[in-house]
Design a protein around this motif. Structure first.
Motif, PDB file in Angstrom:
ATOM      1  N   VAL A   1       0.937  -1.261  -0.049  1.00 37.33           N
ATOM      2  CA  VAL A   1       0.048   0.127  -0.029  1.00 37.33           C
ATOM      3  C   VAL A   1       0.890   1.460   0.032  1.00 37.33           C
ATOM      4  CG1 VAL A   1      -0.114   0.111   2.378  1.00 37.33           C
ATOM      5  CG2 VAL A   1      -2.021   1.230   1.013  1.00 37.33           C
ATOM      6  N   SER A   2       0.450   2.241  -0.726  1.00 39.44           N
ATOM      7  CA  SER A   2       1.117   3.521  -0.917  1.00 39.44           C
ATOM      8  C   SER A   2       0.247   4.579  -0.601  1.00 39.44           C
ATOM      9  CB  SER A   2       1.691   3.872  -2.185  1.00 39.44           C
ATOM     10  OG  SER A   2       0.855   3.691  -3.089  1.00 39.44           O
ATOM     11  N   TYR A   3       0.559   5.509   0.356  1.00 39.59           N
ATOM     12  CA  TYR A   3      -0.572   6.549   0.784  1.00 39.59           C
ATOM     13  C   TYR A   3       0.299   7.781   1.116  1.00 39.59           C
ATOM     14  CZ  TYR A   3       1.471   5.291   5.052  1.00 39.59           C
ATOM     15  OH  TYR A   3       2.348   4.952   6.290  1.00 39.59           O
ATOM     16  N   THR A   4      -0.613   8.875   1.108  1.00 43.90           N
ATOM     17  CA  THR A   4      -0.100  10.275   1.753  1.00 43.90           C
ATOM     18  C   THR A   4      -0.737  10.530   3.156  1.00 43.90           C
ATOM     19  OG1 THR A   4       0.389  11.065  -0.534  1.00 43.90           O
ATOM     20  CG2 THR A   4      -0.109  12.495   1.097  1.00 43.90           C
ATOM     21  N   PRO A   5      -0.208  10.656   3.934  1.00 41.95           N
ATOM     22  CA  PRO A   5      -0.746  10.905   5.348  1.00 41.95           C
ATOM     23  C   PRO A   5      -1.982  11.897   5.285  1.00 41.95           C
ATOM     24  CG  PRO A   5       1.608  11.075   5.852  1.00 41.95           C
ATOM     25  CD  PRO A   5       1.246  10.999   4.250  1.00 41.95           C
ATOM     26  N   GLY A   6      -3.206  11.697   5.847  1.00 47.30           N
ATOM     27  CA  GLY A   6      -4.400  12.550   5.834  1.00 47.30           C
ATOM     28  C   GLY A   6      -5.576  11.593   5.096  1.00 47.30           C
ATOM     29  N   THR A   7      -6.119  12.495   4.448  1.00 42.16           N
ATOM     30  CA  THR A   7      -7.487  11.854   3.668  1.00 42.16           C
ATOM     31  C   THR A   7      -6.918  10.604   2.935  1.00 42.16           C
ATOM     32  OG1 THR A   7      -8.452  14.051   3.882  1.00 42.16           O
ATOM     33  CG2 THR A   7      -9.336  12.359   2.505  1.00 42.16           C
ATOM     34  N   ASP A   8      -6.037  10.742   2.166  1.00 35.56           N
ATOM     35  CA  ASP A   8      -5.429   9.765   1.282  1.00 35.56           C
ATOM     36  C   ASP A   8      -5.287   8.362   1.976  1.00 35.56           C
ATOM     37  OD1 ASP A   8      -4.671   8.779  -1.196  1.00 35.56           O
ATOM     38  OD2 ASP A   8      -2.784   8.652  -0.168  1.00 35.56           O
ATOM     39  N   ALA A   9      -4.469   8.495   3.188  1.00 34.85           N
ATOM     40  CA  ALA A   9      -4.255   7.192   3.930  1.00 34.85           C
ATOM     41  C   ALA A   9      -5.804   6.645   4.352  1.00 34.85           C
ATOM     42  CB  ALA A   9      -3.422   7.550   5.183  1.00 34.85           C
ATOM     43  N   LEU A  10      -6.666   7.498   4.847  1.00 36.14           N
ATOM     44  CA  LEU A  10      -7.883   6.985   5.126  1.00 36.14           C
ATOM     45  C   LEU A  10      -8.692   6.146   4.332  1.00 36.14           C
ATOM     46  CD1 LEU A  10     -10.108   6.618   7.449  1.00 36.14           C
ATOM     47  CD2 LEU A  10     -10.894   8.721   6.898  1.00 36.14           C
ATOM     48  N   ARG A  11      -8.527   6.780   2.905  1.00 41.00           N
ATOM     49  CA  ARG A  11      -9.297   6.331   1.770  1.00 41.00           C
ATOM     50  C   ARG A  11      -8.655   4.793   1.297  1.00 41.00           C
ATOM     51  NH1 ARG A  11      -8.435   6.742  -3.506  1.00 41.00           N
ATOM     52  NH2 ARG A  11      -6.701   8.295  -3.265  1.00 41.00           N
ATOM     53  N   ARG A  12      -7.264   4.691   1.482  1.00 41.56           N
ATOM     54  CA  ARG A  12      -6.484   3.419   1.045  1.00 41.56           C
ATOM     55  C   ARG A  12      -6.528   2.326   2.281  1.00 41.56           C
ATOM     56  NH1 ARG A  12      -3.976   4.386  -3.503  1.00 41.56           N
ATOM     57  NH2 ARG A  12      -3.715   6.611  -4.444  1.00 41.56           N
ATOM     58  N   ILE A  13      -6.617   2.818   3.586  1.00 41.20           N
ATOM     59  CA  ILE A  13      -6.377   1.801   4.439  1.00 41.20           C
ATOM     60  C   ILE A  13      -7.537   1.342   5.149  1.00 41.20           C
ATOM     61  CG2 ILE A  13      -5.224   1.366   6.806  1.00 41.20           C
ATOM     62  CD1 ILE A  13      -2.933   3.323   5.998  1.00 41.20           C
TER      63      ILE A  13
END
Length: 545
Positions: free
Chosen positions: A293-305
């Motif tokens: 999984v690759s993510y950016t902290p914040g809303t993107d992390a919530l959407r992916r994790i």
């Protein structure tokens, strides 16, 4: 007017509160503390950082005597009591930690404290009644079930009252506490209202009235908490007698409008092994998704994790279903099955821990919400610092989740292989009597009949067709001939309850040998001899082909 003697006044002392009453009073203190913080956050007058510190320290100090009172009860150690003491210790720690924080952050630390204190009171009351039921308090017979629920909601700090246009109303969670119920409790002196002590219903609105338990209300709630509805109406001082199970009516007198219970088919262990391998592949796929999984902290992390967390919870539920199926199957009679069940329970634990690790990732994720009023917004440097602090924590939790998912996949593969080996070993080491009983393979019709009888069946002597004619009925409606039943009974796969008359119906039970036969896969129908044997060609004499 003569005054009573001084020694008579020594006995006019109220009894000390019980342990459950202490916890209910502690929940009320936490509710008052939270209300004070809410009013402090909504006031326009600037307050100092230590405005709530004294109240937090008093709460922490009042929680410790409640803990010592439970420990002084000297009940037998149990998981429930241990968790109750740990939960109260956590409340004391959170109250102590909130004194050095801003009012908004401190409010979040003690937000769930009233509910936790009432939950501890419920657990303690249940344990006390279970272990020392003779000394349990007498239930307050004046209370109805609705009033008992209302008292519990008030103790949790969920009920406030207000008025608008000369009309009073209440605000509460489910179950709703109506104004009529509140007035009835006030008439009995069990609750009271603290005027303008709770936060407003809307921004800029007037404060609401907090509904609280009086001392009599605390005593009444402590006497009925964790009691079933029937127990509240029972005679005081007497332990409710166990109810006698209802008599089972004969099939002819059964209610035709009642739906039959859902039949539970026997567990196919080979199918269970296949499903465990499929579950292992699902764990491996989720492990790969979490690892990559690759993510950016914040809303993107919530959407992916977030979806990964939900998938992990689904796999945990599936593992619990597999564990329940194996525990209720004939596999428990196989040597070595206990280790397999322990392994599958560890898979459930590891899967749950993986979900917890993913939840901790979302907890460590820095969200881009707005600050409280009068606080400056975060600039780019502050946002970058928050992200830099959160990324190592999130990565650590993701690595832990990958490790737990790897354990789950390995355990499922090992368990599926172990079930196949256990079945083969049990077949090789069967005693001669068992091998002789199960030597002949069941026919498809016999296997289907045994499956239906495992759900439920009865043996009757029909009175409509003449005496001496016996028939078999099954709970799921499968037709079983009397010849098939006798073939199964001759091989000791089923047995009928001969203690009951055939006219009333003899219950048919599948024996352990029958359960082992059902654990095998369903036999296939054999080809007929005429279809399997090639026809012979007869050539007449003197005729050339």
């Amino acid at each position: 007017m003569t005054e009573p003697p001084a020694e008579a006044l020594l006995f006019d002392v109220p009894p000390p509160p019980t342990r459950v009453e202490r916890l209910l009073h502690l929940a009320d203190q936490y509710t008052q503390h939270n209300d004070a913080l809410d009013l402090l956050l909504r006031t326009t007058v600037p307050s100092g950082p230590d405005a709530h510190a004294d109240s937090a320290l008093r709460l922490a100090a009042d929680t410790q005597p409640a803990i010592k009172a439970i420990q002084g009860e000297r009940l037998y150690e149990s998981v429930e009591l241990t968790e109750t003491v740990m939960r109260l210790q956590q409340l004391a720690f959170l109250a102590t930690a909130s004194r050095d924080l801003h009012a908004g952050t401190a409010r979040g630390l003690t937000a769930l404290a009233p509910e936790a204190a009432v939950s501890c009171a419920v657990t303690l009351a249940a344990e006390t009644r279970r272990r020392r039921w003779a000394s349990a308090p007498v239930a307050d017979r004046r209370l109805t079930a609705v009033q008992c629920d209302a008292l519990a909601e008030i103790a949790r700090g969920h009920v406030v009252a207000g008025s608008s246009l000369d009309r009073e109303f209440t605000r509460s969670r489910e179950p709703k506490v109506l104004m009529s119920t509140l007035r009835a409790l006030e008439a009995k002196g069990l609750v009271e209202r603290t005027v303008n002590s709770a936060h407003a219903a809307y921004i800029g609105g007037p404060p609401q009235d907090r509904v609280r338990l009086t001392a009599a209300g605390v005593t009444s709630l402590a006497s009925v908490i964790e009691l079933p509805p029937a127990g509240r109406a029972s005679r005081p001082g007497r332990r409710p007698a166990p109810s006698r199970p209802p008599r089972r009516p004969p099939p002819e007198a059964a209610d035709p409008t009642q739906e039959p219970p859902i039949p539970t088919p026997p567990t196919d262990l080979h199918e269970q092994a296949r499903q465990l391998r499929q579950l292992a592949r699902a764990f491996e796929a989720l492990k790969a998704r979490v690892h990559d999984v690759s993510y950016t902290p914040g809303t993107d992390a919530l959407r992916r994790i977030g979806p990964l967390l939900l998938h992990a919870q689904d796999l945990t539920a599936t593992a619990v279903v597999r564990l329940t199926a194996l525990d209720n199957s004939a596999y428990t009679h196989v040597a070595g099955s206990r280790a397999s069940l322990d392994l599958l329970s560890s898979v459930v634990s590891s899967s749950s821990l993986a979900g917890t690790d993913l939840a901790h990732v979302l907890l460590a994720n820095p969200y881009e919400g707005a600050q409280f009023a009068r606080y400056p917004a975060d600039d780019e440097a502050v946002r970058a610092a928050r992200h830099a602090e959160a990324i190592p924590k999130m990565s650590g939790h993701l690595n832990d989740a990958v490790h737990q998912l790897d354990l789950c996949a390995t355990g499922c593969h090992y368990l599926a292989h172990g079930i196949a080996e256990d079945l083969a070993s049990a077949q090789d080491h069967k005693p001669p009597a068992v091998q002789q009983t199960a030597g002949a393979t069941l026919s498809p019709a016999q296997y289907d009949a045994l499956t239906a009888l495992a759900v439920g069946g009865n043996l009757y002597e029909s009175s409509t067709r003449g005496l001496g004619i016996t028939r078999v009925t099954t709970q799921d409606g499968t037709r079983v001939s009397i010849a098939t039943y006798r073939a199964l009974a001759k091989r000791s796969l089923v047995i009928a309850d001969t203690g009951t008359s055939l006219f009333q119906g003899q219950k048919i039970t599948v024996t352990e040998a029958g359960q082992r036969a059902l654990a095998e896969p369903r036999p296939r129908a054999a080809l007929s001899t005429a279809a399997a044997t090639a026809p012979k060609v007869t050539v007449a004499a003197g005729v050339r082909r």
